[in-house]
Each structure stands twice: as structure tokens, then as C-alpha cells.
Scaffold this motif. Sequence first.
Motif, PDB file in Angstrom:
ATOM      1  N   THR A 240       0.827  -1.209   0.000  1.00  0.00           N
ATOM      2  CA  THR A 240       0.000   0.000   0.000  1.00  0.00           C
ATOM      3  C   THR A 240       0.859   1.256   0.000  1.00  0.00           C
ATOM      4  O   THR A 240       0.601   2.215  -0.750  1.00  0.00           O
ATOM      5  N   ASP A 241       1.892   1.263   0.827  1.00  0.00           N
ATOM      6  CA  ASP A 241       2.809   2.402   0.880  1.00  0.00           C
ATOM      7  C   ASP A 241       3.515   2.587  -0.457  1.00  0.00           C
ATOM      8  O   ASP A 241       3.656   3.709  -0.961  1.00  0.00           O
ATOM      9  N   LEU A 242       3.934   1.481  -1.046  1.00  0.00           N
ATOM     10  CA  LEU A 242       4.610   1.531  -2.342  1.00  0.00           C
ATOM     11  C   LEU A 242       3.677   2.095  -3.414  1.00  0.00           C
ATOM     12  O   LEU A 242       4.058   2.960  -4.217  1.00  0.00           O
ATOM     13  N   GLY A 243       2.443   1.614  -3.434  1.00  0.00           N
ATOM     14  CA  GLY A 243       1.479   2.070  -4.433  1.00  0.00           C
ATOM     15  C   GLY A 243       1.154   3.543  -4.306  1.00  0.00           C
ATOM     16  O   GLY A 243       0.907   4.216  -5.319  1.00  0.00           O
ATOM     17  N   SER A 244       1.147   4.080  -3.094  1.00  0.00           N
ATOM     18  CA  SER A 244       0.833   5.491  -2.884  1.00  0.00           C
ATOM     19  C   SER A 244       1.918   6.410  -3.422  1.00  0.00           C
ATOM     20  O   SER A 244       1.684   7.603  -3.629  1.00  0.00           O
ATOM     21  N   ARG A 245       3.101   5.874  -3.688  1.00  0.00           N
ATOM     22  CA  ARG A 245       4.219   6.676  -4.170  1.00  0.00           C
ATOM     23  C   ARG A 245       4.368   6.643  -5.690  1.00  0.00           C
ATOM     24  O   ARG A 245       5.191   7.380  -6.240  1.00  0.00           O
ATOM     25  N   LEU A 246       3.617   5.797  -6.370  1.00  0.00           N
ATOM     26  CA  LEU A 246       3.798   5.596  -7.804  1.00  0.00           C
ATOM     27  C   LEU A 246       2.778   6.365  -8.625  1.00  0.00           C
ATOM     28  O   LEU A 246       1.606   6.458  -8.257  1.00  0.00           O
ATOM     29  N   ARG A 247       3.225   6.910  -9.771  1.00  0.00           N
ATOM     30  CA  ARG A 247       2.364   7.603 -10.707  1.00  0.00           C
ATOM     31  C   ARG A 247       2.640   7.084 -12.113  1.00  0.00           C
ATOM     32  O   ARG A 247       3.789   6.920 -12.505  1.00  0.00           O
ATOM     33  N   GLY A 248       1.584   6.833 -12.863  1.00  0.00           N
ATOM     34  CA  GLY A 248       1.755   6.326 -14.216  1.00  0.00           C
ATOM     35  C   GLY A 248       0.511   5.589 -14.663  1.00  0.00           C
ATOM     36  O   GLY A 248      -0.582   5.798 -14.127  1.00  0.00           O
ATOM     37  N   SER A 249       0.674   4.729 -15.663  1.00  0.00           N
ATOM     38  CA  SER A 249      -0.443   3.939 -16.149  1.00  0.00           C
ATOM     39  C   SER A 249      -0.999   3.070 -15.023  1.00  0.00           C
ATOM     40  O   SER A 249      -0.249   2.374 -14.337  1.00  0.00           O
ATOM     41  N   ARG A 250      -2.304   3.126 -14.831  1.00  0.00           N
ATOM     42  CA  ARG A 250      -2.913   2.346 -13.748  1.00  0.00           C
ATOM     43  C   ARG A 250      -2.632   0.859 -13.896  1.00  0.00           C
ATOM     44  O   ARG A 250      -2.373   0.161 -12.910  1.00  0.00           O
ATOM     45  N   LYS A 251      -2.702   0.377 -15.125  1.00  0.00           N
ATOM     46  CA  LYS A 251      -2.467  -1.040 -15.356  1.00  0.00           C
ATOM     47  C   LYS A 251      -1.036  -1.416 -15.007  1.00  0.00           C
ATOM     48  O   LYS A 251      -0.788  -2.451 -14.365  1.00  0.00           O
ATOM     49  N   GLN A 252      -0.074  -0.586 -15.413  1.00  0.00           N
ATOM     50  CA  GLN A 252       1.321  -0.891 -15.132  1.00  0.00           C
ATOM     51  C   GLN A 252       1.616  -0.804 -13.641  1.00  0.00           C
ATOM     52  O   GLN A 252       2.379  -1.617 -13.109  1.00  0.00           O
ATOM     53  N   VAL A 253       1.020   0.171 -12.961  1.00  0.00           N
ATOM     54  CA  VAL A 253       1.187   0.274 -11.511  1.00  0.00           C
ATOM     55  C   VAL A 253       0.610  -0.962 -10.837  1.00  0.00           C
ATOM     56  O   VAL A 253       1.228  -1.550  -9.933  1.00  0.00           O
TER      57      VAL A 253
ATOM     58  N   ILE B 225      12.721   1.281  -3.669  1.00  0.00           N
ATOM     59  CA  ILE B 225      11.985   0.493  -4.663  1.00  0.00           C
ATOM     60  C   ILE B 225      11.029   1.391  -5.447  1.00  0.00           C
ATOM     61  O   ILE B 225      10.872   1.234  -6.669  1.00  0.00           O
ATOM     62  N   ALA B 226      10.403   2.350  -4.767  1.00  0.00           N
ATOM     63  CA  ALA B 226       9.486   3.261  -5.441  1.00  0.00           C
ATOM     64  C   ALA B 226      10.213   4.086  -6.499  1.00  0.00           C
ATOM     65  O   ALA B 226       9.689   4.315  -7.595  1.00  0.00           O
ATOM     66  N   ASN B 227      11.427   4.526  -6.187  1.00  0.00           N
ATOM     67  CA  ASN B 227      12.203   5.288  -7.169  1.00  0.00           C
ATOM     68  C   ASN B 227      12.517   4.454  -8.400  1.00  0.00           C
ATOM     69  O   ASN B 227      12.446   4.930  -9.539  1.00  0.00           O
ATOM     70  N   GLU B 228      12.882   3.194  -8.185  1.00  0.00           N
ATOM     71  CA  GLU B 228      13.188   2.313  -9.309  1.00  0.00           C
ATOM     72  C   GLU B 228      11.940   2.058 -10.150  1.00  0.00           C
ATOM     73  O   GLU B 228      11.986   2.124 -11.395  1.00  0.00           O
ATOM     74  N   TYR B 229      10.847   1.768  -9.489  1.00  0.00           N
ATOM     75  CA  TYR B 229       9.595   1.508 -10.207  1.00  0.00           C
ATOM     76  C   TYR B 229       9.115   2.757 -10.941  1.00  0.00           C
ATOM     77  O   TYR B 229       8.636   2.683 -12.074  1.00  0.00           O
ATOM     78  N   GLN B 230       9.228   3.928 -10.286  1.00  0.00           N
ATOM     79  CA  GLN B 230       8.750   5.148 -10.901  1.00  0.00           C
ATOM     80  C   GLN B 230       9.531   5.488 -12.157  1.00  0.00           C
ATOM     81  O   GLN B 230       8.986   6.006 -13.127  1.00  0.00           O
ATOM     82  N   ALA B 231      10.831   5.201 -12.146  1.00  0.00           N
ATOM     83  CA  ALA B 231      11.639   5.419 -13.348  1.00  0.00           C
ATOM     84  C   ALA B 231      11.120   4.556 -14.497  1.00  0.00           C
ATOM     85  O   ALA B 231      11.016   5.020 -15.637  1.00  0.00           O
ATOM     86  N   GLU B 232      10.781   3.298 -14.201  1.00  0.00           N
ATOM     87  CA  GLU B 232      10.226   2.410 -15.229  1.00  0.00           C
ATOM     88  C   GLU B 232       8.884   2.936 -15.737  1.00  0.00           C
ATOM     89  O   GLU B 232       8.616   2.945 -16.949  1.00  0.00           O
ATOM     90  N   LEU B 233       8.043   3.376 -14.816  1.00  0.00           N
ATOM     91  CA  LEU B 233       6.723   3.884 -15.197  1.00  0.00           C
ATOM     92  C   LEU B 233       6.838   5.152 -16.046  1.00  0.00           C
ATOM     93  O   LEU B 233       6.088   5.334 -17.007  1.00  0.00           O
ATOM     94  N   ALA B 234       7.777   6.024 -15.672  1.00  0.00           N
ATOM     95  CA  ALA B 234       7.955   7.272 -16.422  1.00  0.00           C
ATOM     96  C   ALA B 234       8.416   6.993 -17.846  1.00  0.00           C
ATOM     97  O   ALA B 234       7.938   7.606 -18.796  1.00  0.00           O
ATOM     98  N   VAL B 235       9.354   6.068 -18.002  1.00  0.00           N
ATOM     99  CA  VAL B 235       9.845   5.711 -19.336  1.00  0.00           C
ATOM    100  C   VAL B 235       8.717   5.090 -20.163  1.00  0.00           C
ATOM    101  O   VAL B 235       8.537   5.416 -21.340  1.00  0.00           O
ATOM    102  N   ALA B 236       7.951   4.207 -19.549  1.00  0.00           N
ATOM    103  CA  ALA B 236       6.849   3.548 -20.255  1.00  0.00           C
ATOM    104  C   ALA B 236       5.783   4.567 -20.670  1.00  0.00           C
ATOM    105  O   ALA B 236       5.277   4.528 -21.801  1.00  0.00           O
ATOM    106  N   TYR B 237       5.452   5.494 -19.780  1.00  0.00           N
ATOM    107  CA  TYR B 237       4.443   6.502 -20.097  1.00  0.00           C
ATOM    108  C   TYR B 237       4.957   7.439 -21.179  1.00  0.00           C
ATOM    109  O   TYR B 237       4.215   7.836 -22.086  1.00  0.00           O
TER     110      TYR B 237
END
Length: 221
Positions: free
Chosen positions: A7-20, A62-74
Motif C-alpha cells: 500500500t505504501d509503495l502504491g501510494s508513491r507511484l504515478r503512471g499507467s494504472r495497469k502498469q502500476v 523500490i518506489a524510485n526504481e519503479y517510478q523510473a520504469e513507469l515514467a519511461v513507459a508513459y
Amino acid sequence: MIDRYVTDLGSRLRGSRKQVRDLLTETRDSLTDATEAHVGSGLTEQEAQQRAVEEFGPVREIANEYQAELAVAYGTRTLIWLAIVLPLMHMAWEYGRMLLIGPWQDFGSVPPAWYLFIAKANDLTSGIASGVALVALVLGRVLARKYDTRLVAKAGAAIALTAVGAVLLGNLSIILATAHLDVARLLQSSPMTVATAITWVVIVRLGLLARRCLSCATIVA
């Protein structure tokens, strides 16, 4: 503990809902598997979850790593839309203009040079913006393997936003120039008026995508 972590991890991520959602599902599955393995080695459920979370890594990291992936994908998705939609939209509008209104000479007189310059610049803007988006898309895939994905994501977002801004400025310029030359030309054809409105809706939509793309890239710490 796993639920709180996810839940904490998800609250920090922004991007495609499906990818999150996919990333959070993978995270939960990994933590669950690790917990089961630790329980099998003799730890209690709570101890096993704590060990699994500690091994997985701090939420912020982990959120920073995931967010970088989400930003590139978006950013990739936004650039693809720009590369495809802009030229198709421009060709459709020009075809409709030639079909329903006709060439400039059909207005009774050839427009002044300054107007033709603005019209030509507007025509080129969509093609150039589309080409830049395509080049950025290709280079982004190459550079992402060698450089920090955070930097690549921000660059892609900035390019997308600039491309949409250029197209927006080009369309606004030709409308203002036409209104200055002869406002009646803006109302030559009802279908073309509708087409123009649709064009603006598409441009605004692309602008929102580019803005969200930049937002996704900017929040990467």
C-alpha cells in the motif's frame, strides 16, 4: 506487514494504472513467496514477512526504481501517440479542406505572402513534431540501456511537451492569421469547422498526455 508495504509503495507511484497494478501484483507475489520460504525454514509468519520485506528493500528505494520504469513507459506511449496521430490528423484535415473548400486560389485571390508563410510553417510543424517524437522514441530505447532511466524519462517528457506546444502554437497562429485576413474564411464549411474543433480536442488530449508524462518523470527522486 506485506499489505502495508504494498500500500505504501502504491501510494508513491504515478503512471499507467495497469502498469502500476502489475508492478504491485509482482511485488506482492514476490513478498508472499519469500515469506513462505522463510516460514518453511522455521520462522513465524510475522518474522517471515518482516524478513521478506527487509530483503526486498526500502519502500523509497523500490518506489524510485519503479517510478523510473513507469515514467519511461508513459513517455514511450506518449511519443508513439505523437508520432502517429499528428501526421494522420494533419493529412485528414488537409484532405477535408481540399475536398470541401478547395485550394487557396478558389477564394478569389491568392493570400498574401505572410499568410502563406504561416500556413506553410503550420503544415511543417506537425510533420517536424511527429519526426522529433519518432527520433526521440528510437534514441530513448538506445540511451535507456546506457544512461540513467530517470534522465531519459525526463528528456522524453520534455520533448513530448515541446512538440505538442509547437503544434498548438502553429494551429493558433493560422487561426489568428485567417481571422485577421478574412474572418469569413473560418466559416467556409460547417464540416471543416467541426473538423477544426476535433483537431483542437486531439491536440489538448495530447497535451494532457505530455503533461502527465512530465509529471511522472519529474517525481522520480
